[in-house]
Design an enzyme around this catalytic site. Sequence first.
Site, PDB file in Angstrom:
ATOM      1  N   HIS B  15      10.024 -53.604 -16.761  1.00 13.60           N
ATOM      2  CA  HIS B  15      10.765 -52.480 -16.657  1.00 13.60           C
ATOM      3  C   HIS B  15      10.628 -51.672 -15.251  1.00 13.60           C
ATOM      4  O   HIS B  15       9.897 -52.320 -14.374  1.00 13.60           O
ATOM      5  CB  HIS B  15       9.857 -51.130 -17.489  1.00 13.60           C
ATOM      6  CG  HIS B  15       8.406 -51.164 -17.035  1.00 13.60           C
ATOM      7  ND1 HIS B  15       7.635 -50.132 -17.782  1.00 13.60           N
ATOM      8  CD2 HIS B  15       7.597 -51.746 -16.265  1.00 13.60           C
ATOM      9  CE1 HIS B  15       6.415 -50.323 -17.373  1.00 13.60           C
ATOM     10  NE2 HIS B  15       6.392 -51.259 -16.442  1.00 13.60           N
ATOM     11  N   CYS B  34       5.799 -49.112  -9.190  1.00 15.52           N
ATOM     12  CA  CYS B  34       6.448 -49.259 -10.299  1.00 15.52           C
ATOM     13  C   CYS B  34       7.905 -49.028  -9.886  1.00 15.52           C
ATOM     14  O   CYS B  34       8.800 -49.264 -10.886  1.00 15.52           O
ATOM     15  CB  CYS B  34       5.763 -48.605 -11.240  1.00 15.52           C
ATOM     16  SG  CYS B  34       4.153 -49.082 -11.834  1.00 15.52           S
ATOM     17  N   HIS B  40       9.663 -54.838 -12.649  1.00 17.46           N
ATOM     18  CA  HIS B  40       8.483 -55.934 -12.819  1.00 17.46           C
ATOM     19  C   HIS B  40       8.084 -56.094 -14.216  1.00 17.46           C
ATOM     20  O   HIS B  40       8.570 -55.124 -14.889  1.00 17.46           O
ATOM     21  CB  HIS B  40       7.330 -55.137 -11.676  1.00 17.46           C
ATOM     22  CG  HIS B  40       6.921 -54.017 -12.685  1.00 17.46           C
ATOM     23  ND1 HIS B  40       7.504 -52.870 -12.377  1.00 17.46           N
ATOM     24  CD2 HIS B  40       5.740 -53.749 -13.189  1.00 17.46           C
ATOM     25  CE1 HIS B  40       7.016 -51.881 -13.092  1.00 17.46           C
ATOM     26  NE2 HIS B  40       5.903 -52.340 -13.548  1.00 17.46           N
ATOM     27  N   HIS B  42       5.194 -57.198 -17.564  1.00 12.87           N
ATOM     28  CA  HIS B  42       3.849 -57.275 -18.004  1.00 12.87           C
ATOM     29  C   HIS B  42       3.635 -58.107 -19.229  1.00 12.87           C
ATOM     30  O   HIS B  42       4.732 -58.482 -19.907  1.00 12.87           O
ATOM     31  CB  HIS B  42       3.448 -56.150 -18.409  1.00 12.87           C
ATOM     32  CG  HIS B  42       3.263 -54.901 -17.363  1.00 12.87           C
ATOM     33  ND1 HIS B  42       2.226 -54.843 -16.468  1.00 12.87           N
ATOM     34  CD2 HIS B  42       4.119 -54.145 -17.174  1.00 12.87           C
ATOM     35  CE1 HIS B  42       2.637 -53.898 -15.374  1.00 12.87           C
ATOM     36  NE2 HIS B  42       3.607 -53.203 -15.781  1.00 12.87           N
ATOM     37  N   ASP B  80      10.469 -58.049 -27.189  1.00 12.40           N
ATOM     38  CA  ASP B  80      10.021 -59.230 -26.401  1.00 12.40           C
ATOM     39  C   ASP B  80      11.032 -59.891 -25.667  1.00 12.40           C
ATOM     40  O   ASP B  80      12.210 -60.130 -25.967  1.00 12.40           O
ATOM     41  CB  ASP B  80       9.524 -60.500 -27.498  1.00 12.40           C
ATOM     42  CG  ASP B  80       9.084 -61.686 -26.727  1.00 12.40           C
ATOM     43  OD1 ASP B  80       8.190 -61.285 -25.926  1.00 12.40           O
ATOM     44  OD2 ASP B  80       9.020 -62.786 -27.270  1.00 12.40           O
ATOM     45  N   HIS B  81      10.805 -59.942 -24.302  1.00 15.73           N
ATOM     46  CA  HIS B  81      11.661 -60.616 -23.236  1.00 15.73           C
ATOM     47  C   HIS B  81      12.648 -59.871 -23.031  1.00 15.73           C
ATOM     48  O   HIS B  81      13.857 -60.297 -22.946  1.00 15.73           O
ATOM     49  CB  HIS B  81      11.899 -62.254 -23.559  1.00 15.73           C
ATOM     50  CG  HIS B  81      10.858 -63.097 -23.112  1.00 15.73           C
ATOM     51  ND1 HIS B  81       9.643 -63.120 -24.133  1.00 15.73           N
ATOM     52  CD2 HIS B  81      10.724 -63.942 -22.403  1.00 15.73           C
ATOM     53  CE1 HIS B  81       8.852 -64.119 -23.656  1.00 15.73           C
ATOM     54  NE2 HIS B  81       9.321 -64.630 -22.503  1.00 15.73           N
ATOM     55  N   GLU B 133      -0.853 -52.244 -21.302  1.00 18.56           N
ATOM     56  CA  GLU B 133       0.219 -52.711 -20.476  1.00 18.56           C
ATOM     57  C   GLU B 133      -0.311 -53.986 -19.564  1.00 18.56           C
ATOM     58  O   GLU B 133       0.363 -54.915 -19.063  1.00 18.56           O
ATOM     59  CB  GLU B 133       0.711 -51.493 -19.686  1.00 18.56           C
ATOM     60  CG  GLU B 133       1.740 -51.793 -18.653  1.00 18.56           C
ATOM     61  CD  GLU B 133       1.864 -50.453 -17.755  1.00 18.56           C
ATOM     62  OE1 GLU B 133       2.727 -49.852 -18.277  1.00 18.56           O
ATOM     63  OE2 GLU B 133       1.188 -50.537 -16.873  1.00 18.56           O
TER      64      GLU B 133
END
Lengths: 133, 158
Positions: B15, B34, B40, B42, B80-81, B133
């Site tokens: 995000h 951020c 970036h 997580h 996911d991804h 996170e």
Amino acid sequence: MLITRVFKFSASHRYYDEGWSPEKNWEVFGPCSNRHGHGHNYRLEVSIQGQVDRQTGMIINLKDLKELVDREVIQRYDHRHLNLDVGDFAGTQPTTEQIAVAIWTRLQDKLPVGELARIRLWENDDLYAEVSA
Amino acid sequence: MRVTLTRIYHFAGSHRLHSPKLSDDANRTLFRECNNQDGHGHNFFLHVTVTGPIDRRTGMIVNLGDLDPAIEAHVLRKVDHRFYSAAYLQLRDDPEHPEPWIATSENIIRVIYPWAEAAMPAGVTLVRLQLDETASNRFEYAGEQPLLQRSEPLECAP
């Protein structure tokens, strides 16, 4: 205020209902129905709620809590087969939920001081059951 | 006595925290690292806590053989991804007063919550979600600030 002490025990179990066919057991329980069972390293978190005693500065003496949990839970469950060696799960399965409930029931009225507020039982690092008042 | 069961799932995503209403400088000041231009990522851990009666015969609140594929289909497949900023996910909060979508974990967990509710097998109730996170930042949410309008990711919309 809550105080939590962590305990560990290792035990094996099997999910199997004798009233069902092996196929039905496999359908419901999958590999947890394997004949000779399997095991986990359980992690038990016991949380006690109470007033801080002015003399001792403690909610509960952890030595007393350790002795209680050791007697009621660890000595009964550690390095045992929960279906075969422990009577707590007759008529049901020793799932994480049911083990947590059995531990709650065993500890509930036996604390020398304070009240049992919560227990959290980890079967694995991705699954736990929690019982609270 | 109340009994709950918590299952922890993993997904990975990226995000960028950025508000189009703010200047670039204000974004950098507010969101710091951020706000990095290209985002970036997580490894997120999603704790799904449920409750319901324990079935005497199975000893279970819910059979993980039912819960796991439902959470996979309703939640993990959508997040996911993925990249949660831009247009992929949107917070459909108040259509009358739209705010820019900021893909914080607070907002991601609000978007995910109704999906997790929809994943509940019969007789099972969602109690709480927790989204980790990182090992340092975790968010717990029990639906107390619901979206006014349900949100679906673009590519998964019906």
